[in-house]
Design a protein around this motif. Structure first.
Motif, PDB file in Angstrom:
ATOM      1  N   GLN A 249       0.845  -1.178   0.000  1.00 27.79           N
ATOM      2  CA  GLN A 249       0.000   0.000   0.000  1.00 27.79           C
ATOM      3  C   GLN A 249       0.887   1.236   0.000  1.00 27.79           C
ATOM      4  O   GLN A 249       1.848   1.311   0.774  1.00 27.79           O
ATOM      5  CB  GLN A 249      -0.888   0.055   1.262  1.00 27.79           C
ATOM      6  CG  GLN A 249      -1.916  -1.049   1.382  1.00 27.79           C
ATOM      7  CD  GLN A 249      -3.060  -0.889   0.396  1.00 27.79           C
ATOM      8  OE1 GLN A 249      -3.324   0.199  -0.105  1.00 27.79           O
ATOM      9  NE2 GLN A 249      -3.756  -1.994   0.132  1.00 27.79           N
TER      10      GLN A 249
ATOM     11  N   ALA B  58       1.863   4.886   1.015  1.00 27.81           N
ATOM     12  CA  ALA B  58       1.581   5.711   2.187  1.00 27.81           C
ATOM     13  C   ALA B  58       2.716   6.705   2.381  1.00 27.81           C
ATOM     14  O   ALA B  58       3.896   6.348   2.256  1.00 27.81           O
ATOM     15  CB  ALA B  58       1.420   4.866   3.443  1.00 27.81           C
TER      16      ALA B  58
ATOM     17  N   ALA C 161      -6.276   1.329   6.801  1.00 32.20           N
ATOM     18  CA  ALA C 161      -7.644   0.838   6.629  1.00 32.20           C
ATOM     19  C   ALA C 161      -7.707  -0.186   5.510  1.00 32.20           C
ATOM     20  O   ALA C 161      -8.419  -1.203   5.609  1.00 32.20           O
ATOM     21  CB  ALA C 161      -8.577   2.009   6.331  1.00 32.20           C
ATOM     22  N   ARG C 162      -6.933   0.034   4.450  1.00 37.61           N
ATOM     23  CA  ARG C 162      -6.903  -0.905   3.337  1.00 37.61           C
ATOM     24  C   ARG C 162      -6.136  -2.184   3.695  1.00 37.61           C
ATOM     25  O   ARG C 162      -6.458  -3.269   3.204  1.00 37.61           O
ATOM     26  CB  ARG C 162      -6.260  -0.252   2.112  1.00 37.61           C
ATOM     27  CG  ARG C 162      -7.078   0.896   1.529  1.00 37.61           C
ATOM     28  CD  ARG C 162      -6.306   1.607   0.415  1.00 37.61           C
ATOM     29  NE  ARG C 162      -7.026   2.746  -0.119  1.00 37.61           N
ATOM     30  CZ  ARG C 162      -7.936   2.683  -1.085  1.00 37.61           C
ATOM     31  NH1 ARG C 162      -8.217   1.508  -1.636  1.00 37.61           N
ATOM     32  NH2 ARG C 162      -8.537   3.764  -1.510  1.00 37.61           N
TER      33      ARG C 162
ATOM     34  N   ASP D 182      -3.753   6.721   7.625  1.00 38.72           N
ATOM     35  CA  ASP D 182      -5.037   6.132   8.015  1.00 38.72           C
ATOM     36  C   ASP D 182      -5.667   5.371   6.852  1.00 38.72           C
ATOM     37  O   ASP D 182      -6.212   4.272   7.035  1.00 38.72           O
ATOM     38  CB  ASP D 182      -5.994   7.230   8.493  1.00 38.72           C
ATOM     39  CG  ASP D 182      -5.611   7.783   9.855  1.00 38.72           C
ATOM     40  OD1 ASP D 182      -4.806   7.140  10.558  1.00 38.72           O
ATOM     41  OD2 ASP D 182      -6.111   8.872  10.212  1.00 38.72           O
ATOM     42  N   ASP D 183      -5.581   5.936   5.659  1.00 40.79           N
ATOM     43  CA  ASP D 183      -6.149   5.273   4.484  1.00 40.79           C
ATOM     44  C   ASP D 183      -5.419   3.968   4.193  1.00 40.79           C
ATOM     45  O   ASP D 183      -6.042   2.931   3.932  1.00 40.79           O
ATOM     46  CB  ASP D 183      -6.076   6.212   3.281  1.00 40.79           C
ATOM     47  CG  ASP D 183      -6.652   5.580   2.025  1.00 40.79           C
ATOM     48  OD1 ASP D 183      -7.873   5.339   1.986  1.00 40.79           O
ATOM     49  OD2 ASP D 183      -5.876   5.319   1.080  1.00 40.79           O
TER      50      ASP D 183
ATOM     51  N   ALA E 237      -3.553  11.472   7.195  1.00 36.68           N
ATOM     52  CA  ALA E 237      -4.663  10.974   6.382  1.00 36.68           C
ATOM     53  C   ALA E 237      -4.202   9.861   5.455  1.00 36.68           C
ATOM     54  O   ALA E 237      -4.905   8.851   5.261  1.00 36.68           O
ATOM     55  CB  ALA E 237      -5.275  12.118   5.574  1.00 36.68           C
ATOM     56  N   SER E 238      -3.023  10.006   4.871  1.00 39.47           N
ATOM     57  CA  SER E 238      -2.470   8.971   4.005  1.00 39.47           C
ATOM     58  C   SER E 238      -2.230   7.685   4.790  1.00 39.47           C
ATOM     59  O   SER E 238      -2.535   6.582   4.315  1.00 39.47           O
ATOM     60  CB  SER E 238      -1.157   9.453   3.381  1.00 39.47           C
ATOM     61  OG  SER E 238      -0.530   8.434   2.641  1.00 39.47           O
TER      62      SER E 238
END
Length: 251
Positions: free
Chosen positions: A57, A59, A72-73, A68-69, A65-66
């Motif tokens: 992923q 990041a 989450a993925r 957290d996204d 915010a990056s």
């Protein structure tokens, strides 16, 4: 070698160098690994190199915010290795606020963001491993890298404080502190020495290696083995430690 079977590990700064070596070591011990870094192409190549369906992923650890996204993925995390970081050198008199903040963001706040994202799930599960890749610069001082040293000292302090908070909750928090290691950061340091002093590349590498009593640069896989050990179920008594991987440079 399947001591981490069933565990999901996230490694930041994992597209190359120490991070990729750590990801490989954790995979070899049976963990399912997700690589994180900023460069999608480099991550895809690293994942292909590791094989076995390794996930990745993108990041930017300096951006909450990056992070957290990406987390989450990635899904629930059992093991978090905060390896992403940057190094930059300058005399303190030429260390401006922008350089100071960049070192704090990359080497300290990035780990904070990732821990904030991963720790709640570990606490819910009653098991977790957090390993922060600091540096011998987090244990001692070096000339011309005041901002980097301050950030890495902060990372060691964060490690120790958080370790106490989670000590009875099944989660351990430790740091590994490599000395000069065969990575792109050291290649950049060699280039800087060559540019500023006129020494040859070989002389510059010898100068950096001289800090290690063994007279050599550390290998990424040596750092990776130390990280993997701290992640083992059998390492549950290891908590709040800052383990130098530096040939005896810091004791």
């Amino acid at each position: 070698m399947d001591t981490l079977s069933g565990k999901h590990a996230v490694v930041t700064g994992a597209s190359r160098g120490i991070g990729l070596a750590i990801a490989r070591a954790l995979r070899d011990h049976g963990a399912r690994v997700t690589l994180m870094a900023r460069d999608a192409a480099a991550l895809a190549a690293a994942a292909a190199d590791l094989g076995g369906g390794t996930a990745w992923q993108t990041a930017d650890v300096t951006d909450a915010a990056s992070v957290d996204d990406a987390f989450a993925r990635a899904g629930a995390v059992d093991i978090l290795v905060n390896n992403a970081g940057q190094a930059a050198s300058a005399p303190f008199s030429r260390t401006d606020a922008a350089l100071w903040q960049r070192m704090l963001d990359a080497n300290l706040s990035g780990a904070y963001h990732c821990i904030q994202a991963a720790l709640p799930g570990m606490l819910d599960a009653g098991w977790g491993r957090i390993v922060n890749v600091a540096s011998t610069a987090g244990l001692t001082g070096y000339r011309y890298v005041a901002a980097y040293c301050a950030a890495k000292h902060g990372l060691v302090g964060l490690t120790r404080a958080l370790a106490l908070e989670v000590a009875v909750k099944g989660v351990t928090v430790n740091a590994v502190c490599p000395g000069f290691t065969e990575t792109d950061i050291v290649l950049d340091a060699v280039a800087t020495i060559v540019r500023k002093t006129g020494r040859s590349e070989e002389q510059a590498r010898t100068e950096l290696a001289a800090a290690n009593p063994q007279g050599r640069l550390v290998r990424p896989d040596e750092v990776a083995h130390a990280v993997a050990w701290l992640c083992m179920p059998a390492a549950s008594a290891m908590n709040g430690q800052a383990v130098a991987v530096a040939g005896g440079e810091v004791m």
